[in-house]
Write a protein that holds these residues in place. Structure first.
Motif, PDB file in Angstrom:
ATOM      1  N   ILE A   1      40.898  18.111   1.655  1.00  0.00           N
ATOM      2  CA  ILE A   1      40.075  16.970   1.318  1.00  0.00           C
ATOM      3  C   ILE A   1      39.834  16.166   2.601  1.00  0.00           C
ATOM      4  N   GLY A   2      38.570  15.819   2.839  1.00  0.00           N
ATOM      5  CA  GLY A   2      38.226  15.049   4.022  1.00  0.00           C
ATOM      6  C   GLY A   2      37.868  15.891   5.232  1.00  0.00           C
ATOM      7  N   SER A   3      38.082  17.189   5.161  1.00  0.00           N
ATOM      8  CA  SER A   3      37.749  18.091   6.272  1.00  0.00           C
ATOM      9  C   SER A   3      36.357  18.670   6.080  1.00  0.00           C
ATOM     10  N   ILE A   4      35.722  19.005   7.193  1.00  0.00           N
ATOM     11  CA  ILE A   4      34.451  19.729   7.113  1.00  0.00           C
ATOM     12  C   ILE A   4      34.782  21.194   6.891  1.00  0.00           C
ATOM     13  N   VAL A   5      34.213  21.763   5.830  1.00  0.00           N
ATOM     14  CA  VAL A   5      34.512  23.140   5.460  1.00  0.00           C
ATOM     15  C   VAL A   5      33.240  23.965   5.359  1.00  0.00           C
ATOM     16  N   VAL A   6      33.440  25.272   5.452  1.00  0.00           N
ATOM     17  CA  VAL A   6      32.381  26.258   5.238  1.00  0.00           C
ATOM     18  C   VAL A   6      32.731  26.988   3.942  1.00  0.00           C
ATOM     19  N   VAL A   7      31.790  27.021   3.020  1.00  0.00           N
ATOM     20  CA  VAL A   7      32.021  27.662   1.727  1.00  0.00           C
ATOM     21  C   VAL A   7      30.974  28.736   1.515  1.00  0.00           C
ATOM     22  N   ASP A   8      31.427  29.975   1.424  1.00  0.00           N
ATOM     23  CA  ASP A   8      30.540  31.082   1.078  1.00  0.00           C
ATOM     24  C   ASP A   8      30.402  31.094  -0.433  1.00  0.00           C
ATOM     25  N   LEU A   9      29.157  31.136  -0.887  1.00  0.00           N
ATOM     26  CA  LEU A   9      28.881  31.217  -2.309  1.00  0.00           C
ATOM     27  C   LEU A   9      28.316  32.587  -2.638  1.00  0.00           C
ATOM     28  N   VAL A  10      28.262  32.920  -3.921  1.00  0.00           N
ATOM     29  CA  VAL A  10      27.685  34.195  -4.321  1.00  0.00           C
ATOM     30  C   VAL A  10      26.257  34.286  -3.807  1.00  0.00           C
ATOM     31  N   GLU A  11      25.787  35.488  -3.679  1.00  0.00           N
ATOM     32  CA  GLU A  11      24.467  35.797  -3.148  1.00  0.00           C
ATOM     33  C   GLU A  11      24.383  35.349  -1.696  1.00  0.00           C
ATOM     34  N   SER A  12      23.376  34.575  -1.333  1.00  0.00           N
ATOM     35  CA  SER A  12      23.148  34.301   0.087  1.00  0.00           C
ATOM     36  C   SER A  12      23.325  32.830   0.446  1.00  0.00           C
ATOM     37  N   TYR A  13      24.039  32.088  -0.360  1.00  0.00           N
ATOM     38  CA  TYR A  13      24.184  30.659  -0.116  1.00  0.00           C
ATOM     39  C   TYR A  13      25.457  30.322   0.647  1.00  0.00           C
ATOM     40  N   LEU A  14      25.346  29.243   1.427  1.00  0.00           N
ATOM     41  CA  LEU A  14      26.450  28.746   2.233  1.00  0.00           C
ATOM     42  C   LEU A  14      26.424  27.223   2.149  1.00  0.00           C
ATOM     43  N   VAL A  15      27.593  26.612   1.999  1.00  0.00           N
ATOM     44  CA  VAL A  15      27.705  25.158   2.040  1.00  0.00           C
ATOM     45  C   VAL A  15      28.572  24.806   3.231  1.00  0.00           C
ATOM     46  N   ILE A  16      28.100  23.855   4.037  1.00  0.00           N
ATOM     47  CA  ILE A  16      28.920  23.299   5.106  1.00  0.00           C
ATOM     48  C   ILE A  16      28.885  21.792   4.905  1.00  0.00           C
ATOM     49  N   GLY A  17      30.054  21.202   4.706  1.00  0.00           N
ATOM     50  CA  GLY A  17      30.099  19.766   4.466  1.00  0.00           C
ATOM     51  C   GLY A  17      31.521  19.266   4.359  1.00  0.00           C
ATOM     52  N   THR A  18      31.641  17.980   4.123  1.00  0.00           N
ATOM     53  CA  THR A  18      32.954  17.349   3.991  1.00  0.00           C
ATOM     54  C   THR A  18      33.445  17.531   2.564  1.00  0.00           C
ATOM     55  N   LEU A  19      34.591  18.176   2.417  1.00  0.00           N
ATOM     56  CA  LEU A  19      35.185  18.410   1.109  1.00  0.00           C
ATOM     57  C   LEU A  19      35.680  17.087   0.545  1.00  0.00           C
ATOM     58  N   GLU A  20      35.171  16.731  -0.635  1.00  0.00           N
ATOM     59  CA  GLU A  20      35.540  15.460  -1.254  1.00  0.00           C
ATOM     60  C   GLU A  20      36.560  15.633  -2.374  1.00  0.00           C
ATOM     61  N   ALA A  21      36.382  16.667  -3.206  1.00  0.00           N
ATOM     62  CA  ALA A  21      37.287  16.862  -4.342  1.00  0.00           C
ATOM     63  C   ALA A  21      37.191  18.297  -4.834  1.00  0.00           C
ATOM     64  N   VAL A  22      38.291  18.742  -5.444  1.00  0.00           N
ATOM     65  CA  VAL A  22      38.327  20.047  -6.097  1.00  0.00           C
ATOM     66  C   VAL A  22      38.810  19.809  -7.519  1.00  0.00           C
ATOM     67  N   GLY A  23      37.950  20.100  -8.475  1.00  0.00           N
ATOM     68  CA  GLY A  23      38.301  19.918  -9.875  1.00  0.00           C
ATOM     69  C   GLY A  23      38.363  21.246 -10.591  1.00  0.00           C
ATOM     70  N   PRO A  24      38.665  21.208 -11.866  1.00  0.00           N
ATOM     71  CA  PRO A  24      38.781  22.460 -12.618  1.00  0.00           C
ATOM     72  C   PRO A  24      37.459  23.221 -12.749  1.00  0.00           C
ATOM     73  N   GLN A  25      36.333  22.510 -12.699  1.00  0.00           N
ATOM     74  CA  GLN A  25      35.032  23.144 -12.879  1.00  0.00           C
ATOM     75  C   GLN A  25      34.152  23.140 -11.634  1.00  0.00           C
ATOM     76  N   HIS A  26      34.336  22.128 -10.747  1.00  0.00           N
ATOM     77  CA  HIS A  26      33.445  21.953  -9.596  1.00  0.00           C
ATOM     78  C   HIS A  26      34.211  21.659  -8.315  1.00  0.00           C
ATOM     79  N   VAL A  27      33.564  21.973  -7.205  1.00  0.00           N
ATOM     80  CA  VAL A  27      34.027  21.571  -5.877  1.00  0.00           C
ATOM     81  C   VAL A  27      32.973  20.587  -5.380  1.00  0.00           C
ATOM     82  N   SER A  28      33.411  19.419  -4.906  1.00  0.00           N
ATOM     83  CA  SER A  28      32.482  18.364  -4.511  1.00  0.00           C
ATOM     84  C   SER A  28      32.496  18.142  -3.008  1.00  0.00           C
ATOM     85  N   PHE A  29      31.303  17.896  -2.470  1.00  0.00           N
ATOM     86  CA  PHE A  29      31.118  17.679  -1.039  1.00  0.00           C
ATOM     87  C   PHE A  29      30.280  16.426  -0.823  1.00  0.00           C
TER      88      PHE A  29
END
Length: 81
Positions: free
Chosen positions: A1-29
């Motif tokens: 939490i609070g770090s800049i992360v790289v998240v590979d998603l299914v297919e061809s998507y990528l998220v790069i951003g500050t991780l805010e929260a990890v919940g049971p259903q969603h990851v928030s940036f």
């Protein structure tokens, strides 16, 4: 939490951003870049490496991603160029 992360998603998507929260259903940036690799001439690895050098290209102030779409997560600082 609070770090800049790289998240590979299914297919061809990528998220790069500050991780805010990890919940049971969603990851928030905050201050995130949602990148569709199909719209680029570079690989996900090159894009992440360029982001290390030049900073996050913020196109979302806040972003919630369903957890079932997440393939991998790493700190941007851990990306090997």
């Amino acid at each position: 939490i609070g770090s800049i992360v790289v998240v590979d998603l299914v297919e061809s998507y990528l998220v790069i951003g500050t991780l805010e929260a990890v919940g049971p259903q969603h990851v928030s940036f905050v201050d995130a870049d949602l990148h569709d690799h199909r719209e680029s001439n570079s690989t996900k690895e090159i894009y992440a490496s360029e982001t290390q050098k030049f900073g996050v290209r913020v196109n979302r102030k806040r972003l919630d991603v369903p957890r079932h779409l997440v393939v991998a997560v790493s700190r941007l600082a851990d990306v090997v160029a």
